[in-house]
Design a protein around this motif. Structure first.
Motif, PDB file in Angstrom:
ATOM      1  N   TYR A   3       0.844  -1.186   0.000  1.00  0.00           N
ATOM      2  CA  TYR A   3       0.000   0.000   0.000  1.00  0.00           C
ATOM      3  C   TYR A   3       0.881   1.238   0.000  1.00  0.00           C
ATOM      4  CZ  TYR A   3       1.101   0.798   4.909  1.00  0.00           C
ATOM      5  OH  TYR A   3       1.763   1.045   6.076  1.00  0.00           O
ATOM      6  N   GLY A 100      -5.326   5.721   1.827  1.00  0.00           N
ATOM      7  CA  GLY A 100      -4.539   4.497   1.818  1.00  0.00           C
ATOM      8  C   GLY A 100      -4.898   3.772   0.534  1.00  0.00           C
ATOM      9  N   PHE A 102      -4.371   0.485  -1.556  1.00  0.00           N
ATOM     10  CA  PHE A 102      -3.950  -0.898  -1.356  1.00  0.00           C
ATOM     11  C   PHE A 102      -3.996  -1.664  -2.675  1.00  0.00           C
ATOM     12  CE2 PHE A 102      -5.584   0.770   2.555  1.00  0.00           C
ATOM     13  CZ  PHE A 102      -4.738   0.268   3.524  1.00  0.00           C
ATOM     14  N   GLU A 103      -2.920  -2.377  -2.985  1.00  0.00           N
ATOM     15  CA  GLU A 103      -2.871  -3.204  -4.189  1.00  0.00           C
ATOM     16  C   GLU A 103      -3.698  -4.469  -3.971  1.00  0.00           C
ATOM     17  OE1 GLU A 103       1.101  -4.169  -5.396  1.00  0.00           O
ATOM     18  OE2 GLU A 103       1.730  -2.066  -5.415  1.00  0.00           O
ATOM     19  N   ILE A 119      -7.643  -5.689   5.186  1.00  0.00           N
ATOM     20  CA  ILE A 119      -7.429  -4.285   5.554  1.00  0.00           C
ATOM     21  C   ILE A 119      -8.063  -4.002   6.912  1.00  0.00           C
ATOM     22  CG2 ILE A 119      -8.041  -1.897   4.977  1.00  0.00           C
ATOM     23  CD1 ILE A 119      -7.773  -2.832   1.955  1.00  0.00           C
ATOM     24  N   TRP A 123      -4.694  -4.579   8.830  1.00  0.00           N
ATOM     25  CA  TRP A 123      -3.998  -3.318   8.619  1.00  0.00           C
ATOM     26  C   TRP A 123      -4.469  -2.228   9.577  1.00  0.00           C
ATOM     27  CZ3 TRP A 123      -4.877   1.770   7.115  1.00  0.00           C
ATOM     28  CH2 TRP A 123      -3.719   2.509   6.810  1.00  0.00           C
ATOM     29  N   GLU A 153      -7.211  -1.903  -7.168  1.00  0.00           N
ATOM     30  CA  GLU A 153      -6.810  -1.215  -5.937  1.00  0.00           C
ATOM     31  C   GLU A 153      -8.031  -0.929  -5.075  1.00  0.00           C
ATOM     32  OE1 GLU A 153      -3.077   1.387  -7.755  1.00  0.00           O
ATOM     33  OE2 GLU A 153      -5.023   2.349  -7.562  1.00  0.00           O
ATOM     34  N   TRP A 155      -9.000   2.129  -2.360  1.00  0.00           N
ATOM     35  CA  TRP A 155      -8.627   3.437  -1.815  1.00  0.00           C
ATOM     36  C   TRP A 155      -9.511   3.700  -0.599  1.00  0.00           C
ATOM     37  CZ3 TRP A 155      -6.695   7.953  -5.087  1.00  0.00           C
ATOM     38  CH2 TRP A 155      -5.906   7.501  -6.154  1.00  0.00           C
TER      39      TRP A 155
END
Length: 159
Positions: A3, A100, A102-103, A119, A123, A153, A155
């Protein structure tokens, strides 16, 4: 989990939206059906053509409306667009935020749903950030969403 943290000014999305219940994961069952509909009726292709903003791709936008009385959310399938809102589509302004990003790697919808769970279960508890309470974005790139190599992704607005 890869991320990055970025800041972005407010922007406008255009697209279609539906309201879903979050009770018993109903939204996780119904949102993939909405995606099937926009692929079948050509809306997804139109949104890729209208993608004139900085975020490249078609967006799944989660607007949480849950409170003490409601377990509802709006889900948009939209795109970052500058200019007038085309007839037949709705618009929503996304506020400026720290994000943030994140892939997500893998086939839809499983890879996306797995990333969301990671997440929020891994996370957020280990980071200093909190969710900012504004809409979340899923960014879907042009490609085959069924491919095990598909890149997208998530977001999340942060505070």
């Amino acid at each position: 989990m890869n991320y990055k943290i970025i800041e972005k000014e407010s922007f406008k999305i255009v697209g279609v939206k539906r309201e879903f219940s979050c009770v018993n994961g109903q939204n996780q069952v119904e949102i993939p059906k909405m995606w099937n509909d926009v692929h079948a009726d050509g809306t997804n292709d139109l949104l890729f053509q209208l993608n004139t903003g900085q975020i490249k791709g078609v967006l799944g936008v989660c607007v949480d409306k849950r409170d003490s009385q409601s377990q509802l959310m709006d889900y948009w399938i939209a795109t970052d667009h500058t200019g007038n809102t085309p007839e037949g589509l709705l618009e929503l302004k996304i506020p400026a935020s720290k994000w943030g990003v994140f892939e997500v790697h893998g086939a839809m919808p499983d890879a996306m749903q797995t990333a969301w769970k990671q997440i929020f279960s891994e996370w957020f508890p280990s980071s200093q950030y909190k969710h900012a309470g504004t809409p979340d974005l899923e960014v879907y790139t042009n490609g085959n969403p069924s491919s095990p190599d598909y890149y997208s992704e998530i977001w999340i607005p942060l505070k």
